[in-house]
Design an enzyme around this catalytic site. Sequence first.
Site, short mmCIF file in Angstrom:
data_model
loop_
_atom_site.label_atom_id
_atom_site.label_comp_id
_atom_site.label_asym_id
_atom_site.label_seq_id
_atom_site.Cartn_x
_atom_site.Cartn_y
_atom_site.Cartn_z
NE ARG A 98 -37.80 -20.24 74.03
CZ ARG A 98 -37.79 -19.14 73.23
NH1 ARG A 98 -37.79 -19.30 71.91
NH2 ARG A 98 -37.73 -18.19 73.85
CG HIS B 20 -28.17 -22.63 79.11
ND1 HIS B 20 -29.28 -22.01 78.48
CD2 HIS B 20 -28.68 -22.93 80.37
CE1 HIS B 20 -30.07 -21.42 79.29
NE2 HIS B 20 -29.85 -21.97 80.41
CD GLN C 293 -34.32 -23.05 79.22
OE1 GLN C 293 -33.74 -22.18 79.62
NE2 GLN C 293 -35.73 -22.62 78.87
CG HIS D 223 -31.89 -26.57 82.32
ND1 HIS D 223 -30.83 -26.45 81.44
CD2 HIS D 223 -32.84 -25.26 82.36
CE1 HIS D 223 -30.72 -24.92 81.13
NE2 HIS D 223 -31.80 -24.53 81.52
CD GLU E 38 -29.03 -21.64 84.12
OE1 GLU E 38 -29.37 -20.33 83.81
OE2 GLU E 38 -29.79 -22.33 83.43
#
Length: 322
Positions: free
Chosen positions: A195, A101, A99, A175, A117
Amino acid sequence: MLYPLTFQPLFKERIWGGRNLEGLYHKPLPRQVPIGESWEISDRPADVSVIANGPLAGKDLHWLIENRTKELLGDAQPVGGRFPLLIKILDAEETLSLQVHPPAHKASELGGEAKTEMWYVADAKPWAELYVGLKRGVTRDEFERKIKAGEVADCFHRVSVKPGDVMFLPSGRVHAIGGGLVIFEIQQNSDTTYRVFDWNRVGLDGKPRDLHIRESLASIDFDDFEPSLISGTSSNGPGAIPLVDSPHFKVDVRHNDGRDCVHFAGGNVRIIGLVNGRAKVSDGKESVEINSGEFCLIPAGVKGTEVSFASDSTFLDIGLGG
């Protein structure tokens, strides 16, 4: 006046989850379902953390943002009217989807939210690994061909990990978490995930989970090759070990170095996340004890906080970036 705050965790059923949060941290998980995430500090529209201790028990984090903003955040500002960070513990019994972001410059265009993150590995099986970034030399064309062939995992950089290892994940870094890992996750307050590949498995409803190929290809940093781990297990001396210092959050790790106590002057909101051991957080008037797998939020307006922790304890010291 505010005081050191703890919150009731929010448990999330995930197809890749397990029961490790029950065994490791004595979390009161719902029975007979795989729990992949414990949202420890959250101010999402449908998932707001409820205060568990002291005079404000029963009120929630969003109430604090709306009614005690300055006392909670100091000079920092809410993001989108909400608390800026989302703190989780992840139990990856199985491998997560591959996936990405979206980065800030693409998020609004794609209808999502940017999310940077970091992962702190709290527990790991001997074979545990992360998928992070691309193997050196992989091109976008090759990546797209591998997606069509169902072989895109071949494009990911894979790295073995152990407890205490850290990975920083800026928006745009592809990641996945491999199986056999329990991870403390600190992130922007966002829940947008695209995804790329989900190992041809089905979701909790028995149907294949949605993929987001167009959005993923628009979000991936195709110049991001083989990122390195950060070590949180060694230091040249006593005190905090810096892990991540980003515009969104700053995280250090502290191991008991013989002092057994750390003092914080106040002025900035910070979160104490206990990786292992026991700790007591006190502002001189209110105090709270936390155990492994628990978090305590110290509002910016709370002065002279003392964190005392038992031998062999480790905690994350989390603050806002900027």
